[in-house]
Design an enzyme around this catalytic site. Sequence first.
Site, short mmCIF file in Angstrom:
data_model
loop_
_atom_site.label_atom_id
_atom_site.label_comp_id
_atom_site.label_asym_id
_atom_site.label_seq_id
_atom_site.Cartn_x
_atom_site.Cartn_y
_atom_site.Cartn_z
N TYR A 181 -5.94 10.94 4.18
CA TYR A 181 -3.99 11.06 4.26
C TYR A 181 -4.05 12.17 2.46
O TYR A 181 -5.08 12.56 2.15
CB TYR A 181 -3.35 10.25 4.08
CG TYR A 181 -3.96 9.83 5.65
CD1 TYR A 181 -2.82 10.06 6.67
CD2 TYR A 181 -4.08 7.83 5.66
CE1 TYR A 181 -3.05 8.99 7.86
CE2 TYR A 181 -3.99 7.23 6.98
CZ TYR A 181 -3.46 7.89 7.72
OH TYR A 181 -3.55 7.80 9.09
N GLY A 199 -9.52 -6.49 9.13
CA GLY A 199 -8.30 -5.13 9.71
C GLY A 199 -7.68 -6.34 10.82
O GLY A 199 -6.97 -6.90 10.56
N ARG A 200 -8.48 -5.81 12.14
CA ARG A 200 -7.92 -6.53 13.19
C ARG A 200 -8.20 -6.96 13.86
O ARG A 200 -7.39 -7.98 14.44
CB ARG A 200 -8.03 -4.90 14.15
CG ARG A 200 -8.10 -3.46 14.61
CD ARG A 200 -9.29 -3.15 15.58
NE ARG A 200 -9.79 -2.46 14.72
CZ ARG A 200 -10.66 -1.63 15.53
NH1 ARG A 200 -10.86 -0.83 16.23
NH2 ARG A 200 -11.81 -1.31 14.48
N GLN A 224 0.87 -1.29 -0.41
CA GLN A 224 0.06 0.10 -0.38
C GLN A 224 0.51 0.79 -0.24
O GLN A 224 1.58 1.36 0.87
CB GLN A 224 -1.38 -0.27 1.22
CG GLN A 224 -1.65 1.14 1.08
CD GLN A 224 -2.71 1.63 2.34
OE1 GLN A 224 -2.65 1.78 3.44
NE2 GLN A 224 -4.30 1.63 1.95
N ARG A 235 -7.84 2.02 -2.45
CA ARG A 235 -8.48 2.42 -1.63
C ARG A 235 -8.94 4.38 -1.07
O ARG A 235 -8.36 4.96 -1.09
CB ARG A 235 -7.56 2.18 -0.41
CG ARG A 235 -8.75 2.13 0.85
CD ARG A 235 -8.15 2.16 2.35
NE ARG A 235 -8.20 0.70 3.17
CZ ARG A 235 -7.91 0.41 4.74
NH1 ARG A 235 -7.40 1.65 5.32
NH2 ARG A 235 -8.30 -1.12 5.31
#
Length: 362
Positions: A177, A316-317, A98, A224
């Site tokens: 971002y 994810g987590r 990424q 993404r």
Amino acid sequence: MPTLFDSITLGDVSAPNRILMAPLTRGRATREHVPTPLMVDYYRQRASAGLIITEATGISQQGLGWPYAPGLWSDEQVTAWQPVTDAVHAAGGRIFAQLWHMGRQVHSSVTAEQPVSSSATATPGDAHTYEGKKPFETARPLRLDEIPGLLDDYETATRNALAAGFDGVQIHAANGYLIDQFLRDNANFRDDIYGGSVENRTRLLREVTERVISVAGAGRTAVRLSPNGDSQGVDDSNPEGLFVPAAKLLSDLGIAFLELREPGPDGTFGKTDVPKLSPAIRKVFAGPLVLNSDYDSVEKAQAALDSGVADAIAFGRTFLANPDLPERLRSGAALNPSDPATWYSQGPEGYTDYPALETVEA
């Protein structure tokens, strides 16, 4: 309808299942942003994912303000990434890097320069630095004559990713971002060709994607987005009017897949109750659509596939604490809880020491 455990083609990559590993910042590289041997074990352990998307990885020193996060701009970084990709491939896996520019979320104490963004704005709250939490700083707007150099940085990082053995790259255009700071109108106040209209605000996204495709090919390029409400202080007055056209332009470019991060009211990087835009984006994006955020069970993930909106799910987590997540989901085994205190710490604790299913059963 397909199940989570059916194979899927993601551009030029054939994935054995639809359980992707979402990008997860972990902070285990060196202070010079070079991957470490510990990262080899971490990614190898999770190679049963249909596809691993690495932690966010800096395209340049300017764009990487997270302590101990890895980069992809130097030969040393490329060499250190190679054992990671070799290990994942040897274990039968696939892995994308990424590509990350944090924009205004960089702190000068990490990069030794003022952060840059679409406009002169600052992220609310505090930045994570080597010296602890510090208030975010006001960014300076990127000049028009600096945009070509930014695109060059994306190209270099893409070439380096392929040289390091990655199967492809994902452009991080989400979570507030840099690219997201250009996309959304509460952070972009430009009056040039990168500001104002939706066409102008999506221009950087299009140019970055086109540049990456010119190196990796569309079939090894993913993106993404986070088409939601507030995301680390970045928001838009008309999310549907922005993100549906953004998804359409990415569809027209033929990218390998589009991942959407859509957190609910309790999600990280965007606690919002804004209605999810994935159904509207599904109508305009022709390629594989991957959904992410708050998926922690087979039932919830399979329902997203059954709805016809999602083609795969990025966990994810859940993947953070369960290196063998696909097998645990397939067998209905209990999931390990993750330890937030070790998410960004140094060393193996809470990183490579989560037990696999066969260890628990032994």
